[in-house]
Design a protein around this motif. Structure first.
Motif, PDB file in Angstrom:
ATOM      1  N   UNK A   1       0.803  -1.438  -0.044  1.00  0.00           N
ATOM      2  CA  UNK A   1       0.100   0.122  -0.115  1.00  0.00           C
ATOM      3  C   UNK A   1       0.913   1.013  -0.026  1.00  0.00           C
ATOM      4  N   UNK A   2       1.847   1.491   0.894  1.00  0.00           N
ATOM      5  CA  UNK A   2       2.820   2.589   1.025  1.00  0.00           C
ATOM      6  C   UNK A   2       3.585   2.530  -0.497  1.00  0.00           C
ATOM      7  N   UNK A   3       4.082   1.516  -0.883  1.00  0.00           N
ATOM      8  CA  UNK A   3       4.770   1.634  -1.979  1.00  0.00           C
ATOM      9  C   UNK A   3       3.946   2.092  -3.333  1.00  0.00           C
ATOM     10  N   UNK A   4       2.663   1.446  -3.465  1.00  0.00           N
ATOM     11  CA  UNK A   4       1.755   1.620  -4.298  1.00  0.00           C
ATOM     12  C   UNK A   4       1.351   3.340  -4.377  1.00  0.00           C
TER      13      UNK A   4
ATOM     14  N   UNK B   1       5.505   6.087  -1.685  1.00  0.00           N
ATOM     15  CA  UNK B   1       6.434   6.223  -0.580  1.00  0.00           C
ATOM     16  C   UNK B   1       7.718   5.504  -0.601  1.00  0.00           C
ATOM     17  N   UNK B   2       8.915   6.078  -0.488  1.00  0.00           N
ATOM     18  CA  UNK B   2      10.015   5.519  -0.717  1.00  0.00           C
ATOM     19  C   UNK B   2      10.935   5.422   0.614  1.00  0.00           C
ATOM     20  N   UNK B   3      10.805   6.650   1.319  1.00  0.00           N
ATOM     21  CA  UNK B   3      11.589   6.853   2.569  1.00  0.00           C
ATOM     22  C   UNK B   3      10.728   6.487   3.616  1.00  0.00           C
ATOM     23  N   UNK B   4      10.714   5.178   4.163  1.00  0.00           N
ATOM     24  CA  UNK B   4       9.941   4.736   5.161  1.00  0.00           C
ATOM     25  C   UNK B   4      10.416   4.241   6.331  1.00  0.00           C
TER      26      UNK B   4
ATOM     27  N   UNK C   1      13.687  13.758   6.151  1.00  0.00           N
ATOM     28  CA  UNK C   1      12.915  12.980   7.206  1.00  0.00           C
ATOM     29  C   UNK C   1      11.942  11.862   6.215  1.00  0.00           C
ATOM     30  N   UNK C   2      11.612  11.027   6.886  1.00  0.00           N
ATOM     31  CA  UNK C   2      10.725   9.830   6.155  1.00  0.00           C
ATOM     32  C   UNK C   2       9.424  10.500   5.573  1.00  0.00           C
ATOM     33  N   UNK C   3       8.984   9.699   4.438  1.00  0.00           N
ATOM     34  CA  UNK C   3       7.516  10.163   3.919  1.00  0.00           C
ATOM     35  C   UNK C   3       6.569   9.356   4.697  1.00  0.00           C
ATOM     36  N   UNK C   4       7.070   8.132   5.301  1.00  0.00           N
ATOM     37  CA  UNK C   4       5.732   7.576   6.007  1.00  0.00           C
ATOM     38  C   UNK C   4       6.558   7.144   7.224  1.00  0.00           C
TER      39      UNK C   4
ATOM     40  N   UNK D   1      -1.659   9.167  -4.903  1.00  0.00           N
ATOM     41  CA  UNK D   1      -0.171   9.473  -5.423  1.00  0.00           C
ATOM     42  C   UNK D   1       0.011   8.729  -6.565  1.00  0.00           C
ATOM     43  N   UNK D   2      -0.101   7.616  -6.572  1.00  0.00           N
ATOM     44  CA  UNK D   2       0.116   6.574  -7.727  1.00  0.00           C
ATOM     45  C   UNK D   2      -1.023   5.804  -8.072  1.00  0.00           C
TER      46      UNK D   2
END
Length: 347
Positions: free
Chosen positions: A170-173, A176-179, A237-240, A331-332
């Motif tokens: 879900x996050x990658x979809x 989000x890449x900085x997790x 900072x992280x995105x998620x 976002x995607x």
């Protein structure tokens, strides 16, 4: 208050016959059983639970030691255990360890002194000589949610690995890449397992989990706040952020809002252990839900099987991802259906 002698006199039988009827002994005639039960109803007789426990060596009582009564997950688990036990004729005495191994052992020792018939425990750390000693002495015991590796004790738990993979997808979809992750205590099985599962799932998508994006929490809200503040202070900072339990997620949300940031516009947030509050936050929080009530019922069944001489079974139930709006939307528009293979060296 009527005594067993009063019941015997009313029914015209011996005290021994009354005792056999009350203990459901098969040697009593139907006529005697009917008269005794009628006398019990007329006199309002109630057996002395303490005296009966001394005769039968059973108290019909279970002990439950939970990690943190303030955590809504464990509150619901305790409620489910109590309901399931009551349906089987058992009472429950609850001890709150407050995530402290010393307090956990205090409650275990107290419950054993109370002559409970069996013990349910969600351990606060990876080892307890007291519980090991109790298990070796034959005390019926079942671990629930967490467990102590190496102990021959049935475990009733949820498997969160599949749900964590769904969360990472879900996050990658969503792009989000900085997790980052707020981890629970490494000394607990759930604390170490959730970090490991998260790291492995990210690796399937080719997303690294740097040390700077791994913060050590303790399953308490304050640690979630502290770790998140550290994440937000990073040059990048992280995105998620994924909090490995619900209280740490609430602490993270406080830290994000204190910086004047918004979820998910500025940073996404997800949690392990769904709770009713997450529906009412703004935005509602994406979370991994455990089958809490089913876990409580399964734990009681396993323990009662052990108490009553039947082979107990370890039980693993699936957790599931509940997607809400805290990780972002759109976002995607075409999230990946399967992980992108990661090339690994064969040398």
């Amino acid at each position: 208050m009527a005594s067993i002698k009063d019941v015997a006199a009313e029914a015209g039988v011996s005290v021994a016959t009354v005792s056999r009827v009350l203990n459901d002994h098969p040697s009593v005639s139907d006529d005697a059983r009917t008269r005794v039960l009628a006398a019990v109803a007329v006199l309002g007789y109630r057996p002395n639970a303490v005296a009966r426990s001394l005769r039968t060596d059973q108290t019909r009582t279970l002990g439950l030691v939970i990690s943190d009564v303030m955590n809504p997950y464990f509150t619901e688990l305790a409620r489910s255990v109590e309901e399931a036990a009551r349906a089987l004729g058992y009472s429950v005495i609850i001890g709150n360890a407050d995530e402290r191994p010393d307090l956990q052992d205090h409650h275990v020792r107290t419950l054993l002194d109370r002559r409970i018939d069996g013990l349910l425990v969600s351990p606060t750390d990876g080892g307890s000589p007291l519980m090991l000693e109790a298990a070796r002495a034959g005390t019926p015991m079942v671990f629930v949610d967490r467990w102590i590796p190496g102990m021959d004790v049935p475990v009733v738990r949820a498997d969160g690995r599949s749900a964590i993979r769904d969360l990472v997808a879900h996050l990658c979809g969503l792009g989000h890449r900085r997790v980052a992750i707020i981890a629970g205590p490494a000394a607990t099985t759930t604390g170490s397992e959730r970090v490991e599962a998260f790291r492995e799932a990210l690796a399937e998508y080719g997303v690294p989990l740097p040390d700077a994006y791994t913060g050590q929490g303790d399953f308490q809200a304050e640690s979630g706040r502290r770790v998140t503040e550290g994440f937000l202070d990073l040059p990048e900072p992280p995105e998620a952020v994924f909090a490995a339990d619900n209280l740490m997620a609430l602490g993270a949300l406080d830290a994000i809002r204190a910086r004047g940031l918004r979820v998910p516009c500025d940073i996404a947030l997800a949690a392990f252990d769904d709770i009713p509050w997450f529906v009412h936050t703004d935005p509602p929080v994406t979370a991994i839900a455990q089958p809490t009530r089913e876990l409580g019922r399964a734990a009681v069944r396993a323990l009662v099987d052990r108490i009553e001489g039947r082979p107990p079974q370890s039980v693993t139930l699936p957790a599931r991802l509940v997607v809400r709006r805290s990780c972002g939307e759109g976002r995607d528009p075409h999230p990946p259906q399967s992980p992108t293979p990661v090339q690994r060296s064969t040398s």
